[in-house]
Design an enzyme around this catalytic site. Structure first.
Site, PDB file in Angstrom:
ATOM      1  N   LYS A  97       0.847  -1.186   0.000  1.00  0.00           N
ATOM      2  CA  LYS A  97       0.000   0.000   0.000  1.00  0.00           C
ATOM      3  C   LYS A  97       0.893   1.252   0.000  1.00  0.00           C
ATOM      4  O   LYS A  97       2.000   1.218   0.545  1.00  0.00           O
ATOM      5  CB  LYS A  97      -0.939  -0.015   1.214  1.00  0.00           C
ATOM      6  N   ASP A 178       0.916   6.908   3.747  1.00  0.00           N
ATOM      7  CA  ASP A 178       1.478   5.866   4.608  1.00  0.00           C
ATOM      8  C   ASP A 178       0.520   5.406   5.687  1.00  0.00           C
ATOM      9  O   ASP A 178       0.453   4.216   6.002  1.00  0.00           O
ATOM     10  CB  ASP A 178       2.782   6.362   5.242  1.00  0.00           C
TER      11      ASP A 178
END
Length: 290
Positions: A97, A178
């Site tokens: 991700k 993040d």
């Protein structure tokens, strides 16, 4: 696919090493290769981890007939290109991700994977946590009624000295890419796609976002709030509210150790009950810990 799946890890940093440990605990998985930007780095990674083959050239790795699936854990901005090339080489793809840095790239990869009949997924481990899956089942069963609220947050002060990926715009730095990936994915898992989105936050001159508070509005009266930050601490909590009660995760929401459903309403006494069985899932997020 049936039988053993043969993996190649693309990227040789700390995340790659942690994921490699987990893959070796998984049935029917064999890590056969690793790729890096230089042959020296790839060889060093393989020597230290016992992976059989190292590649300093990504296209050469993709030509390896023994590789069924590539796991991409490079810096964020490289994800889309690496995933695209893997799909065109007819390799299945698991991407760290965020999968891409834009919606357009994500849609392109989705369509390309369908066209070439390969598996593509963002590597968001929370969705496979047993307690998280149990929570989704409880919500789907209507135990807390119609879902109307999701609240979640995640953040910690990251020093200017790094890790570099948090502060470097060339690496996709910032809180949203993040940490916000986790908070918004949890919201989406329970409430789905919103009608509208608004946000407050702080963005540096170089484009790196320091924090954001995102509010999502849903058809039928639902609302969600997701907060992420790399300059101040945000409790890693998550709670879901419905028309009959609430579901609150225990432990960090990205790796819940349990949870509690509470039914009732004021002025009636609440009726709490533990609904998620404890698990041994790690309380530390390997993807985001500084």
């Amino acid at each position: 696919m049936t039988g053993t799946t043969r993996w190649a890890i693309v990227g040789t940093g700390g995340i790659a090493r942690r994921v490699l440990q987990d893959l070796r605990l998984t049935e029917n998985v064999e890590v056969v290769a690793a790729g890096s930007r230089t042959q020296e780095t790839a060889d060093r990674f393989c020597a230290e981890t016992g992976v059989p083959r190292g590649y300093g050239d990504y296209d050469e790795l993709l030509r390896d007939p023994d590789v069924d699936l590539v796991y991409i854990c490079t810096p964020h901005p490289m994800h889309a290109d690496y995933a695209r090339r893997a799909i065109l080489a007819r390799k299945h793809v698991l991407v760290e991700k965020p999968m891409t840095m834009s919606v357009a790239d994500a849609v392109e990869l989705r369509d390309l994977a369908a066209e070439h009949d390969v598996f593509l997924m963002e590597a968001l481990w929370t969705r496979f946590n047993p307690n998280f899956r149990r929570a989704l089942a409880i919500a789907a069963d209507g135990q807390i009624g119609e879902l109307r609220l999701a609240q979640t947050g995640m953040g910690f002060p990251v020093p200017a000295s790094g890790p570099k990926r948090f502060w470097d715009p060339a690496l996709g730095g910032g809180a949203l890419w993040d940490l916000g990936v986790y908070t918004l994915s949890i919201v989406h898992a329970f409430l789905g796609s919103p009608r509208s989105i608004s946000a407050a936050g702080e963005v540096q001159g170089d484009g790196v976002d320091r924090w954001e508070a995102v509010t999502l509005d849903y058809e039928g009266g639902g609302v969600a709030v997701a907060v992420s930050s790399i300059v101040f601490a945000v409790p890693p909590t998550a709670s879901i509210g419905g028309t009959k009660g609430t579901l609150v995760f225990s432990g960090p929401f990205f790796s819940p150790t349990g949870g509690t459903v509470t039914l009732g309403r004021p002025l009636e006494p609440p009726r709490p009950r533990t609904s998620l069985s404890p698990s041994k899932a790690s309380a530390m997020c390997p993807c985001s810990a500084p």
